[in-house]
Design a protein around this motif. Structure first.
Motif, PDB file in Angstrom:
ATOM      1  N   VAL A 257      50.685  95.193  -8.508  1.00  0.00           N
ATOM      2  CA  VAL A 257      50.272  95.069  -7.104  1.00  0.00           C
ATOM      3  C   VAL A 257      48.761  95.247  -6.954  1.00  0.00           C
ATOM      4  O   VAL A 257      48.130  94.590  -6.129  1.00  0.00           O
ATOM      5  N   TRP A 258      48.163  96.076  -7.816  1.00  0.00           N
ATOM      6  CA  TRP A 258      46.726  96.335  -7.760  1.00  0.00           C
ATOM      7  C   TRP A 258      45.901  95.116  -8.173  1.00  0.00           C
ATOM      8  O   TRP A 258      44.683  95.098  -7.996  1.00  0.00           O
ATOM      9  N   ALA A 259      46.557  94.100  -8.712  1.00  0.00           N
ATOM     10  CA  ALA A 259      45.826  92.904  -9.165  1.00  0.00           C
ATOM     11  C   ALA A 259      45.974  91.741  -8.192  1.00  0.00           C
ATOM     12  O   ALA A 259      45.327  90.711  -8.360  1.00  0.00           O
ATOM     13  N   ILE A 260      46.823  91.909  -7.172  1.00  0.00           N
ATOM     14  CA  ILE A 260      47.086  90.787  -6.269  1.00  0.00           C
ATOM     15  C   ILE A 260      45.994  90.672  -5.223  1.00  0.00           C
ATOM     16  O   ILE A 260      45.771  91.603  -4.442  1.00  0.00           O
ATOM     17  N   GLY A 261      45.311  89.544  -5.226  1.00  0.00           N
ATOM     18  CA  GLY A 261      44.290  89.259  -4.225  1.00  0.00           C
ATOM     19  C   GLY A 261      43.078  90.173  -4.304  1.00  0.00           C
ATOM     20  O   GLY A 261      42.272  90.224  -3.379  1.00  0.00           O
ATOM     21  N   THR A 262      42.925  90.888  -5.402  1.00  0.00           N
ATOM     22  CA  THR A 262      41.837  91.867  -5.500  1.00  0.00           C
ATOM     23  C   THR A 262      40.727  91.395  -6.430  1.00  0.00           C
ATOM     24  O   THR A 262      39.672  92.023  -6.509  1.00  0.00           O
ATOM     25  N   GLY A 263      40.993  90.318  -7.185  1.00  0.00           N
ATOM     26  CA  GLY A 263      40.026  89.874  -8.181  1.00  0.00           C
ATOM     27  C   GLY A 263      40.145  90.670  -9.476  1.00  0.00           C
ATOM     28  O   GLY A 263      39.503  90.362 -10.470  1.00  0.00           O
ATOM     29  N   LYS A 264      40.983  91.721  -9.467  1.00  0.00           N
ATOM     30  CA  LYS A 264      41.215  92.487 -10.712  1.00  0.00           C
ATOM     31  C   LYS A 264      42.407  91.872 -11.422  1.00  0.00           C
ATOM     32  O   LYS A 264      43.466  91.705 -10.816  1.00  0.00           O
ATOM     33  N   THR A 265      42.237  91.561 -12.675  1.00  0.00           N
ATOM     34  CA  THR A 265      43.343  90.976 -13.435  1.00  0.00           C
ATOM     35  C   THR A 265      43.788  91.973 -14.492  1.00  0.00           C
ATOM     36  O   THR A 265      42.956  92.673 -15.058  1.00  0.00           O
TER      37      THR A 265
END
Ligand code: PGA
Length: 250
Positions: free
Chosen positions: A170-178
């Motif tokens: 969830v921390w990677a969704i739409g955040t630019g973090k992969t």
């Protein structure tokens, strides 16, 4: 044991029917003849109706972003499997983290939806993934195991043959973090392990597990090169035909 990759677009609450039509006009030309991977686009409910004829006869399948588990009834605002099938939808996303986070979906409703989709003959893309606090607390394994176990509850391997799972931290969704390919590979191995327990090793070996969370043309190749990653579920970068085509062709 080679698994054909699936590149799936999740448009979320974007695009009017006209914008969807324009997307397909450009996108289908860009991916024409691409048969190395399966391509799925999941528009919002209203844009399904123009997307299906637009993609007809092409190498692109159309999925919905959600479905209700009952066949019909007094469920204001909901859509059933038979309504989706009637207009030519073949796939459906189930249990996306935004549905869990904002619309009260639980492991139990995910299970009900999965059973309904399989029963109806829709290809389910079931989403699982941990939130940042869970990862930081070292709970990723537990969360993925629990979400998968409960999603698969009382589903037989035979019925589940078409199942696709998407691992979306969830921390990677739409955040630019992969997630790094290694993080994704570790998570996929946990999900595959749970699938082996629920459905048997042979099933697990064939199960396609997609990665989702800030997949872009720039990182698609690296992610898709990881052998545990069987495709991608793409949000933001799937809205532009050139960008999603570049991901498909990683
Ligand atoms: P994102 O979304 O690609 O915009 O991070 C992925 C998803 O939510 O499926």
């Amino acid at each position: 044991m080679s698994r054909k990759k699936v590149l799936a677009a999740n448009w979320k609450m974007y695009k009017t029917p006209d914008q969807a039509r324009h997307f397909f006009h450009d996108f289908l030309t860009l991916v024409h003849g691409h048969d190395r991977d399966e391509i799925v686009v999941c528009p919002n409910y209203l844009a399904l109706d123009v997307s299906i004829p637009a993609a007809k006869g092409s190498n692109v399948a159309i999925g919905a972003q959600n479905v209700h588990w009952e066949k019909e009834g007094a469920f204001t605002g909901e859509i059933s499997t038979s309504m989706l099938l009637a207009i030519g939808v073949t796939h459906v996303i189930i249990g996306h983290s935004e549905r869990r986070q904002y619309f009260g979906e639980t492991d139990d409703t995910v299970n009900l939806k999965l059973k309904a989709a399989l029963e109806a003959g829709l290809i389910p893309i079931v989403c699982v993934g941990e939130v940042l606090e869970e990862r930081e607390a070292g709970l990723t394994d537990d969360v993925l195991r629990r979400q998968s176990l409960r999603a698969f509850h009382k589903v037989s391997a035979k019925k589940a043959a078409s199942l696709i799972v998407a691992y979306e931290p969830v921390w990677a969704i739409g955040t630019g973090k992969t997630a790094t390919p290694q993080m994704a590979a570790d998570a996929h191995a946990i999900i595959r392990g749970q699938a082996a327990e629920s459905f048997g090793q042979e099933f697990a070996d064939q199960l396609r597990i997609l990665y989702g969370g800030s997949v872009k043309p720039e990182n698609a190749h690296t992610l898709m090169s990881e052998k545990e990653i069987d495709g991608a579920l793409v949000g933001g970068a799937s809205l532009d035909p050139k960008s999603f085509a570049a991901i498909v062709k990683y």
